[in-house]
Design an enzyme around this catalytic site. Sequence first.
Site, PDB file in Angstrom:
ATOM      1  N   ASN A  96       0.837  -1.188   0.000  1.00  0.00           N
ATOM      2  CA  ASN A  96       0.000   0.000   0.000  1.00  0.00           C
ATOM      3  C   ASN A  96       0.878   1.245   0.000  1.00  0.00           C
ATOM      4  OD1 ASN A  96      -2.364   1.733   0.408  1.00  0.00           O
ATOM      5  ND2 ASN A  96      -1.539   2.015   2.471  1.00  0.00           N
ATOM      6  N   GLU A  97       0.819   2.014  -1.090  1.00  0.00           N
ATOM      7  CA  GLU A  97       1.491   3.294  -1.239  1.00  0.00           C
ATOM      8  C   GLU A  97       3.000   3.221  -0.964  1.00  0.00           C
ATOM      9  OE1 GLU A  97      -0.669   6.223   1.035  1.00  0.00           O
ATOM     10  OE2 GLU A  97      -2.382   6.168  -0.339  1.00  0.00           O
ATOM     11  N   TYR A 172      -6.215  12.343  -3.405  1.00  0.00           N
ATOM     12  CA  TYR A 172      -6.537  13.080  -2.184  1.00  0.00           C
ATOM     13  C   TYR A 172      -6.139  14.553  -2.333  1.00  0.00           C
ATOM     14  CZ  TYR A 172      -7.210   8.550   0.095  1.00  0.00           C
ATOM     15  OH  TYR A 172      -7.650   7.302   0.448  1.00  0.00           O
ATOM     16  N   GLU A 212      -8.186   4.581  -4.498  1.00  0.00           N
ATOM     17  CA  GLU A 212      -8.537   5.337  -3.292  1.00  0.00           C
ATOM     18  C   GLU A 212      -8.856   6.762  -3.704  1.00  0.00           C
ATOM     19  OE1 GLU A 212      -6.046   5.401   0.157  1.00  0.00           O
ATOM     20  OE2 GLU A 212      -5.448   3.288  -0.058  1.00  0.00           O
ATOM     21  N   TRP A 254     -12.287   5.632  -0.373  1.00  0.00           N
ATOM     22  CA  TRP A 254     -11.770   5.375   0.976  1.00  0.00           C
ATOM     23  C   TRP A 254     -12.643   6.147   1.954  1.00  0.00           C
ATOM     24  CZ3 TRP A 254      -8.395   2.132   3.132  1.00  0.00           C
ATOM     25  CH2 TRP A 254      -8.022   2.366   4.455  1.00  0.00           C
TER      26      TRP A 254
END
Length: 316
Positions: A96-97, A172, A212, A254
């Site tokens: 993840n990331e 984001y 996400e 998310w």
Amino acid sequence: MTIMALDFVISEGGKFGVKLILSLVNNFNDYGGKGQYVQWAKERGQKMQNEDSFFTNPMVKSFFKNHIKTVLTRRNTITGVMYKDDPTIMAWELMNEPRCPSDVSGATVQNWISEMACYLKSIDANHLLEVGLEGFYGASSFQKNPNNSPHETDFIANNQIREVDFATVHSYPDQWLPNKNNVAQLEFLQQWIYDHIVDAQEVLKKPVIFAEFGKSWKQPGYNVSQKNQLYNMVYTCIYRSASAGGVASGGLFWQQLVEGMDSYKDGYEVIFTEPSSTVRLITQQAKKLRALVEDFPKNKKIKIKNGYKHNLVYKQ
């Protein structure tokens, strides 16, 4: 054992037709993360510069490979099916990331992805594989990144590795551009989605999932209409691409929680038992994409005309 809880999740997913993407490690310390592997190696006498040693230290890499093999070859105690043979699992995610700030050239992450992707596919060639990238670009296209900043991962190079089956993007703008107003954040998001769909289509020639995205109610000046604007933009882009036979294949907001999970609330959560305009948007998108899947034999015959990229995303 915690892994037995995962047996249950996979079993239930199979009952209800839910496909899973399982992440093998977190870049961050939540749930252990890459730092835990570095700590285990330190306890065995290994000298580490920092947590980025996760990507290069031979002992740490052997620990992670053991983890990959253990998970993929596990036999579910409920279904009796080995994870590597279970059709409920749609794909594996390497990390993840992933981030490696000690090497902004991107070479360290690129080499690690190549090595681990090859190893995983040597055990399980049945399932899809993705890296877990946020979608940041490397040195050749860093101007597409938030604030035009360079990054140690590369959406193009990382996803061009042969064993990687599809690309992922996280979105984001409220975190990346905290000093910008909602309009500016949406303008960035629009271009961000556009760039990734076009690059996935024209350069990678692989599907892309917007894995996400969200907007936090903890941000100053937040209101639900802003969140809905963001969701609507992401969903519109995905649908326009998918309905035209393009590479955008889905979006995962998310995060979804259920009542009673207050300790997991981070400002981005959606709770389906609490009716809202956002829940309605999600439901509508799910139905629209479901209809595309059901009509797939018809849709796969679509011929993309010249200039298609301007119709694949929400671009004015």
